[in-house]
Design an enzyme around this catalytic site. Sequence first.
Site, PDB file in Angstrom:
ATOM      1  N   GLY A   1       0.858  -1.391  -0.011  1.00 19.46           N
ATOM      2  CA  GLY A   1      -0.002  -0.119  -0.019  1.00 19.46           C
ATOM      3  C   GLY A   1       0.943   1.186  -0.124  1.00 19.46           C
ATOM      4  O   GLY A   1       2.038   1.280  -0.337  1.00 19.46           O
ATOM      5  N   ASN A   2       0.052   2.392   0.235  1.00 18.88           N
ATOM      6  CA  ASN A   2       1.092   3.508   0.487  1.00 18.88           C
ATOM      7  C   ASN A   2       0.397   4.461   1.658  1.00 18.88           C
ATOM      8  O   ASN A   2      -0.510   4.067   2.066  1.00 18.88           O
ATOM      9  CB  ASN A   2       0.966   4.348  -0.919  1.00 18.88           C
ATOM     10  CG  ASN A   2      -0.515   4.593  -1.235  1.00 18.88           C
ATOM     11  OD1 ASN A   2      -1.303   5.306  -0.731  1.00 18.88           O
ATOM     12  ND2 ASN A   2      -0.704   3.967  -2.753  1.00 18.88           N
ATOM     13  N   HIS A   3       0.939   5.742   1.787  1.00 21.83           N
ATOM     14  CA  HIS A   3       0.600   6.653   2.965  1.00 21.83           C
ATOM     15  C   HIS A   3      -0.533   7.545   2.820  1.00 21.83           C
ATOM     16  O   HIS A   3      -0.807   8.198   3.678  1.00 21.83           O
ATOM     17  CB  HIS A   3       1.878   7.242   3.392  1.00 21.83           C
ATOM     18  CG  HIS A   3       2.999   6.480   3.966  1.00 21.83           C
ATOM     19  ND1 HIS A   3       2.873   5.781   4.937  1.00 21.83           N
ATOM     20  CD2 HIS A   3       4.039   6.387   3.391  1.00 21.83           C
ATOM     21  CE1 HIS A   3       4.214   4.762   4.832  1.00 21.83           C
ATOM     22  NE2 HIS A   3       4.852   5.324   4.028  1.00 21.83           N
TER      23      HIS A   3
ATOM     24  N   ALA B   1      -4.439   7.552  -4.924  1.00 19.32           N
ATOM     25  CA  ALA B   1      -3.019   7.137  -4.926  1.00 19.32           C
ATOM     26  C   ALA B   1      -3.011   5.725  -5.333  1.00 19.32           C
ATOM     27  O   ALA B   1      -2.913   4.832  -4.450  1.00 19.32           O
ATOM     28  CB  ALA B   1      -2.270   7.292  -3.789  1.00 19.32           C
TER      29      ALA B   1
END
Length: 408
Positions: free
Chosen positions: A217-219, A285
């Site tokens: 995943g990402n932030h 995102a």
Amino acid sequence: MSVLRGKKIVLGISGGIAAYKTASLVRLFIKAGAEVQVIMTPASLDFVTPLTLATLSKNPVYSNYYNTPNPDLQEDHPTWNNHVELALWADYMLIAPATANTLAKMAQGTCDNLLMAVYLSAKCPVYFAPAMDLDMYKHPTTLANFAALTSFGHILIPAESGELASGLSGEGRMAEPENIVDFMESDIANHLPLHGKTILVTAGPTYEAIDPVRFIGNHSTGKMGFDIAQAAIQKGAKVVLISGPTHLKLDHSSCTLVRVVSAAEMYAACHTYFSSVDLAICAAAVADYRPQYASNHKIKKTAVELTLSLEQTQDILASLGANKTHQVLVGFALETENEIPNAIAKIQKKNLDLIVLNSLQDEGAGFGKDTNKVTIIDPLGNCMPLPLQSKEAVATHLINLLIEKYYA
């Protein structure tokens, strides 16, 4: 979220028994997120107290052109209540109850109290909610005053039928506070620049499963996309908000919130709605890669190293660009080097109308923050850099730009 959120409302109260309802009216406006300034005629002071309305509105209540000196504050001279400033402060003006006497003054321009002075100085939309007995409500002079006021562009909130103070029953009862607020919200929404438009917004990250408990995943928190959705709703749009995993919520009758987890789910949701929208803003995102094989069971720690084989996810933005017919398509790009050339290349490659460039090189921008610093770029390479500001302000600026460019 109400279209009244953040709006300034002057509430003018004239001297009728229905003035007792204005306490509830102020409370409802405040609950909707509006700021309220109450102005009363001298006659209305017999029906409801300024203290009640000042407490509910959290603003002083005015009924005279000036305030008498207060010895406790060492005041020697009266202070003037500037009717021009009060009028220019307002986004909307509502006169409720509007008695037959006040309606006649409004129609003829009679200025014998502070409320009438503010009304005659107002440049904002003016609503009026009549309240009087049934024969007065139907009298030719009253009907003529209604016609005159509506010819000025003012908006009549019709009286309702019911028991009247005289003991009779019929038309003339001031609309209930809830109905007044509903009427104003509906009327305001119908005149907003994005009324009748549907906007698709994507927000947040995607999670690509490694096994049932782990993911790539990402932030991203989703805040930028949610703020864009809110800004669009404030301008009258219906919004389809497709969000990856995030704790954020948007509860509004004009918003359809679709929760997804993976890039594949977001791809499917976007293509479900894209053909029916006027504008799509892809602020999510989305993961570029996912594990080629996701385990059905938790992977045990049996070796020092674990190698994951990754494959590309479907490019949502490019696929929408390839399929767009009438839609305006806006993308977001997060870059760490060669920011502007890379962003311009994406505009051409993905058939975008605008791209919003984020750079992780800018302090205060990026994931997990309440602020952002972006540059908006069009297909000709024209760049509009915005200063560091709240994500809410960025969203408002973007929506206003799109209105000016495509929907003015």
